[in-house]
Motif scaffolding. Sequence first.
Motif, PDB file in Angstrom:
ATOM      1  N   ALA A 188      12.422   0.249  -4.404  1.00 46.21           N
ATOM      2  CA  ALA A 188      13.005  -0.997  -3.916  1.00 46.21           C
ATOM      3  C   ALA A 188      12.499  -1.326  -2.522  1.00 46.21           C
ATOM      4  O   ALA A 188      12.167  -2.473  -2.216  1.00 46.21           O
ATOM      5  CB  ALA A 188      14.531  -0.903  -3.924  1.00 46.21           C
ATOM      6  N   LEU A 189      12.414  -0.292  -1.643  1.00 41.59           N
ATOM      7  CA  LEU A 189      11.917  -0.518  -0.288  1.00 41.59           C
ATOM      8  C   LEU A 189      10.450  -0.938  -0.294  1.00 41.59           C
ATOM      9  O   LEU A 189      10.028  -1.827   0.444  1.00 41.59           O
ATOM     10  CB  LEU A 189      12.085   0.758   0.544  1.00 41.59           C
ATOM     11  N   VAL A 190       9.666  -0.297  -1.133  1.00 38.23           N
ATOM     12  CA  VAL A 190       8.253  -0.632  -1.222  1.00 38.23           C
ATOM     13  C   VAL A 190       8.062  -2.059  -1.726  1.00 38.23           C
ATOM     14  O   VAL A 190       7.194  -2.802  -1.250  1.00 38.23           O
ATOM     15  CB  VAL A 190       7.526   0.365  -2.146  1.00 38.23           C
ATOM     16  N   SER A 191       8.915  -2.476  -2.663  1.00 36.68           N
ATOM     17  CA  SER A 191       8.784  -3.808  -3.240  1.00 36.68           C
ATOM     18  C   SER A 191       9.090  -4.900  -2.233  1.00 36.68           C
ATOM     19  O   SER A 191       8.566  -6.011  -2.341  1.00 36.68           O
ATOM     20  CB  SER A 191       9.719  -3.953  -4.443  1.00 36.68           C
ATOM     21  N   GLN A 192       9.965  -4.619  -1.275  1.00 37.51           N
ATOM     22  CA  GLN A 192      10.309  -5.639  -0.290  1.00 37.51           C
ATOM     23  C   GLN A 192       9.123  -5.993   0.596  1.00 37.51           C
ATOM     24  O   GLN A 192       9.023  -7.083   1.109  1.00 37.51           O
ATOM     25  CB  GLN A 192      11.480  -5.157   0.570  1.00 37.51           C
ATOM     26  N   HIS A 193       8.231  -5.037   0.812  1.00 36.50           N
ATOM     27  CA  HIS A 193       6.999  -5.333   1.547  1.00 36.50           C
ATOM     28  C   HIS A 193       5.912  -4.419   1.029  1.00 36.50           C
ATOM     29  O   HIS A 193       6.014  -3.201   1.131  1.00 36.50           O
ATOM     30  CB  HIS A 193       7.200  -5.133   3.045  1.00 36.50           C
ATOM     31  N   SER A 194       4.935  -5.001   0.431  1.00 31.82           N
ATOM     32  CA  SER A 194       3.925  -4.192  -0.258  1.00 31.82           C
ATOM     33  C   SER A 194       3.140  -3.310   0.685  1.00 31.82           C
ATOM     34  O   SER A 194       2.512  -2.349   0.260  1.00 31.82           O
ATOM     35  CB  SER A 194       2.969  -5.111  -1.030  1.00 31.82           C
TER      36      SER A 194
END
Length: 564
Positions: free
Chosen positions: A436-442
Motif C-alpha cells: 500500500a505504501l509503495v502504491s501511494q508513490h511508485s
Amino acid sequence: MAAAELCDLQVHINGQHTFFIHEKTISRYSGKLRKLIKKEKKRTQIRKTGIEINDFPGGSDGFELVSRFCYNNGELDITLTNVSLLHCCAIYLAMNDTLLPKTTHLFDRIADWSFTDVRDCLKSCTPFVQYADSFGLIEKLISNLIIKITQNSDSATLFHSSSSSSSPDSTVKSGTLLRLSSCSSSKGLWWYDDMTTLPPFIIERFVKALGGYGNDNNSLTLTRFLLHYLKTASQSKTHAFSKSEYGGLADTAVYGVILMGKSAFSCRGLFWVLRIVSIFGLSRECRGGLERLIGGMLDQAKVDDLLVSNNGSSGVYDVNLVLRLIRESNKVEGVCLERMKKVGGLVDKYLGEIAPDQSLKISKFLGVAESLPDCARDCFDGVYKAIDIYLESHPCLSLEERSRLCRCLNYEKLSLEACKDLAKNPRIPPRIAVQALVSQHSNIPTVYTYDNHQDYSYINDHDHQTPLTKSSRELMVLYNKNGAHDQVHYDSPDQSSRSNSRYDQDKDLLDDGVVKLNLQRMQWRVVELEKVCREMKGQMSRMVKGDRGMLSGSSHGRPLPRLC
C-alpha cells in the motif's frame, strides 16, 4: 318406549365419532341410509356392530345437523353459515325430497346476498372444500363474489368479460377469461382486506375464475391483491401455513410484477415484493425474472434494501441473493459509468453491514467485493473499512487468510488517510502494508531530504533530486516514525536554496530517466522494506495514543541501509 328402542342403530362417522340414533327416524329422510341399513342387515347383526360411514362431509358436525333435521320432523334453522354444509350432506345422503330442496331454495336467492354473506359462506366450506367443489358450490359462490365486487366498486367496470352472458355460472363454466382492469382508487380496493380471511384454495379458484392464474396474470389490480393477501398470510399468527398451498399464488403475483415492471414498481417496491414471495417459495423461472428486474434497477437501491434475511441458512443476510443481483446488474447492456459507480458505492456500504457477521466466509466477502469491475470505484476506502471491520470481527484468521482478504484492494485508489490507517493497522499483514505504501508513490526514496522552507521534498539520487508530493512525503514520515529507517536529513537554508536551483535545472531529465531508474531500484528494495515493516508493526500500537507515543525514526528505529 325404552331407551334401547329409541337408539337402536349405531353410526360410526369417519372412524372418530359414534352416533346412537333411531333407525326408522333417520332412514325416513335419507335414501342412502335406507339402502345402507338394508344392506348391512343381510350381512351381519347390525344392532350390535352398527354401520360405518367414512369421509362424511363435515364429519361429526355435519351428521349432527342432519340428525337434528330428522328428529325435528324435517325442520331446521338453515342459515348462511350452515347452508353449504347442509347442502353437501343432503346430496351425500340422497335427501332429495327432504333437506336438499330447502338448501337449494336458499342458494337460488344468492343474488340478494351481500358480499360479506357470500364470502362467509365460502369460508364455511373450508372443512369440506372437496365436497363443496365437487357439488358445484365453490364455483357458484366465487362467480357471485365477483359480481358483488363489481357492483360495489367505484370504477365503472372493475372486471371485463369477453362474454355477453349475464349468468355468472355460465361465464365461469364456459371458461371465459375475466380480466381485472387497473383500478387505483382506494375505495375500489375495499375488498382486499375482506378477502384475506379466505383460505388459499379459495383464492386460487378466485384467480382462476378471473383468468389470471400463473403467467396469464396481466392485471395490476389482481397482482396487488395477491401481494396483499400473501403479506397478510405471512404475518398471521393464528395458524401455520404450507408453502405448497401458497406457491401458485406467489408465482402468479410475480408474473404480474414482471409484466408491469418499472412502470408500476420502484426498486424498493421490488425488494418488498421479493421479501414477501420468498417466504412461500418461488419457481426458478419466477425468481430469475424478478431478480433480473431488480438487477436492472440496482443503482436505485439503498443498502437497507439489500439486507434480506437469510432464512434457514447460515449467515445473517442472504449474500447469495446480492451476488445474483449484482451479476444481473452487470449484464445490463449500455450501462453508463455513473450508474456503475452508484452500484459500487452501494456494494461498499453493503460490505460494511455484513462484515461483522461471524458466520460470513471469506469467499463470500470477496465474492461481493470483487463482483464489480475496477472502474466502478473511484476510491477503495469503503472496501478497506469493510475489511477492517471483518478482521476485527474475526480475530482468529491466519496471516494467509488476512492476506487473501486484502487482495480485493486497489492500493492506488486508497486515499492518503486510508493508507495511513492501513500502515499502522496491526490487523493488516506487513506485506500488504508495504504494498500500500509503495502504491501511494511508485518511487521509494533512497534518502529523503525535507526542505523546511518549501512545501515539497526531494529524493536524493546522486546528481539529481526527484520531488515528492505532499501526500507521499506524509506517508514516508509515518513510515519513518514507525522505525523504518532514520536517514532523514533536514537541510540548512543555504542547502535548501541550492536544492531548489538544482531541481529547476534537472526537471526535464527527471521526467524521462530518473523515474524509470527509481522504479527498477524499488523492485529489489521491497524485500528489505518487508523486513523493516515487521519491526514497525511492533511499535504501531503506541502510535495510536498520539504524538507522544510515536517513536522518532532517528532515535529508535533501525537505520535503513542506503542502497545506491
